[in-house]
Design a protein around this motif. Structure first.
Motif, short mmCIF file in Angstrom:
data_model
loop_
_atom_site.label_atom_id
_atom_site.label_comp_id
_atom_site.label_asym_id
_atom_site.label_seq_id
_atom_site.Cartn_x
_atom_site.Cartn_y
_atom_site.Cartn_z
N ASP A 10 0.82 -1.21 0.00
CA ASP A 10 0.00 0.00 0.00
C ASP A 10 0.85 1.26 0.00
OD1 ASP A 10 -2.20 -1.65 -0.01
OD2 ASP A 10 -2.72 -1.29 2.10
N ARG A 11 1.96 1.25 0.74
CA ARG A 11 2.87 2.40 0.78
C ARG A 11 3.52 2.62 -0.58
NH1 ARG A 11 3.57 5.96 4.68
NH2 ARG A 11 4.73 4.72 6.11
N GLU A 14 0.91 4.22 -2.79
CA GLU A 14 0.68 5.61 -2.37
C GLU A 14 1.80 6.53 -2.85
OE1 GLU A 14 0.78 8.09 1.85
OE2 GLU A 14 0.52 5.93 1.89
#
Length: 77
Positions: A10-11, A14
């Motif tokens: 997810d990072r 992002e």
């Protein structure tokens, strides 16, 4: 420090959006996935092995170092 595969993935998504990069998962094994990051010209500007299981501190540190030229020194914190 992020410690699960889902948090790390997810990072990456992002930060890739923030830096206008495209994420491509090129290869997957039982223990890791190879991520390629492409710029607008479709040039690979980053490549790293993302640990899936087990997610060890050493693997996370190697991942952080592999992509810090794109996302900054402490991008996984």
């Amino acid at each position: 420090m992020l410690i699960s595969y889902a948090e790390i993935r997810d990072r990456i998504y992002e930060l890739a959006r923030q830096h206008d990069l495209r994420v491509d998962w090129a290869e997957t094994t039982r223990s890791a996935r190879l991520v390629l990051l492409h710029d607008r010209d479709q040039i690979v500007v980053g490549r790293a092995s993302v640990p899936v299981r087990p997610v060890t501190a050493r693997a996370v540190l190697e991942l952080q170092r592999a992509l810090e030229h794109l996302f900054g020194k402490e991008w996984l914190k």
